[in-house]
Write an enzyme that holds these catalytic residues in place. Sequence first.
Site, PDB file in Angstrom:
ATOM      1  N   LYS A 145       1.646 -60.826  12.522  1.00 30.37           N
ATOM      2  CA  LYS A 145       2.393 -62.018  12.343  1.00 30.37           C
ATOM      3  C   LYS A 145       1.523 -63.023  11.337  1.00 30.37           C
ATOM      4  CE  LYS A 145       3.039 -62.892  16.716  1.00 30.37           C
ATOM      5  NZ  LYS A 145       2.584 -61.791  17.602  1.00 30.37           N
ATOM      6  N   ARG A 200       8.227 -67.546  23.033  1.00 31.05           N
ATOM      7  CA  ARG A 200       7.617 -66.547  23.677  1.00 31.05           C
ATOM      8  C   ARG A 200       8.384 -66.202  24.930  1.00 31.05           C
ATOM      9  NH1 ARG A 200       2.329 -65.954  21.248  1.00 31.05           N
ATOM     10  NH2 ARG A 200       1.167 -63.895  21.936  1.00 31.05           N
ATOM     11  N   ARG A 240      -9.700 -56.389  15.764  1.00 30.68           N
ATOM     12  CA  ARG A 240      -9.896 -57.448  15.685  1.00 30.68           C
ATOM     13  C   ARG A 240     -10.769 -58.198  16.624  1.00 30.68           C
ATOM     14  NH1 ARG A 240      -4.191 -60.770  16.079  1.00 30.68           N
ATOM     15  NH2 ARG A 240      -4.647 -60.538  18.320  1.00 30.68           N
ATOM     16  N   ARG A 275     -12.797 -62.868  19.928  1.00 25.96           N
ATOM     17  CA  ARG A 275     -11.930 -63.255  20.637  1.00 25.96           C
ATOM     18  C   ARG A 275     -11.852 -62.334  22.046  1.00 25.96           C
ATOM     19  NH1 ARG A 275      -6.035 -64.006  18.205  1.00 25.96           N
ATOM     20  NH2 ARG A 275      -5.285 -63.614  20.499  1.00 25.96           N
ATOM     21  N   ARG A 289      -0.905 -58.022  28.032  1.00 26.19           N
ATOM     22  CA  ARG A 289      -0.665 -58.799  27.204  1.00 26.19           C
ATOM     23  C   ARG A 289       0.683 -57.995  26.634  1.00 26.19           C
ATOM     24  NH1 ARG A 289      -5.277 -60.187  23.381  1.00 26.19           N
ATOM     25  NH2 ARG A 289      -3.802 -60.857  22.021  1.00 26.19           N
TER      26      ARG A 289
END
Length: 235
Positions: free
Chosen positions: A56, A131, A170, A176, A188
């Site tokens: 996204k 969400r 990532r 992260r 998630r």
Amino acid sequence: MDKNIRGTLSFYRFLKSDLLIFAVAYQAARSIGKFAFNINLKMINIILFGPPGSGKGTQAAFLIEKYHLIHISTGDLFRYEMGNDTPLGREAKSYIAKGELVPDSVTIGMLRNKVEAHPDAKGFIFDGFPRTIPQAVALDQLLAEKNAAVSGLIALEVDDAEIVQRILLRGQQSGRPDDSNESIIRFRLEVYKNETAPVFDYYAQKNKSHNVNGVGSIDEITARLSDVILKFEKE
Ligand code: ADP
């Protein structure tokens, strides 16, 4: 003397008719202004949807440039708050680290502030929001207050195995913490299926949901998104 009175009277009549013309012109200008104002409010508001790691953010970057829309990523906003160790950031951190959603009340308030900070926007790209169904309802209401609406939701479809690989990669690059642990990533994905996927159906009931294949080169996916957005522009 008579002349003076006549002069005053004709001046008064002149003033009266002028005032009338002024009042009519003022009303006309207001109506035209209102009409033009409503046209200006024909915003394009796109929800970029899809599981975590579906691309996204990458695609939003292209959309901003092409359509001059304001990009709002709730994930980025939370990371900014956490980076600055604000009270909101500290609250969000406890949920994000576990892979849970931040409570709606916090998220909706933050989003509203961000939207209201851009009163003249041509439109928005919502990335990572809504969400949950209550977030979708809140977004619809917020846009309705601006005489606007969600133009459409575009879901990037990517399968779970690919998602896990992408997010782990990532995580290695960004550090992260929520991207660096496979069981948190899988959690998630569960949260996405249970709490977020219903938002797709919510907008599908309004004929606003679209699926796009999110696997391929960045340019290929961009082209697929553009085809869908073209439809929004014509509506
Ligand atoms: P992803 O890359 O997983 O799509 P984001 O960067 O958009 O994630 O968001 C990271 C985290 O921030 C989410 O896992 C969630 O905890 C929190 N978050 C982001 N947007 C929302 C939202 N709209 N509602 C609740 N929590 C959110």
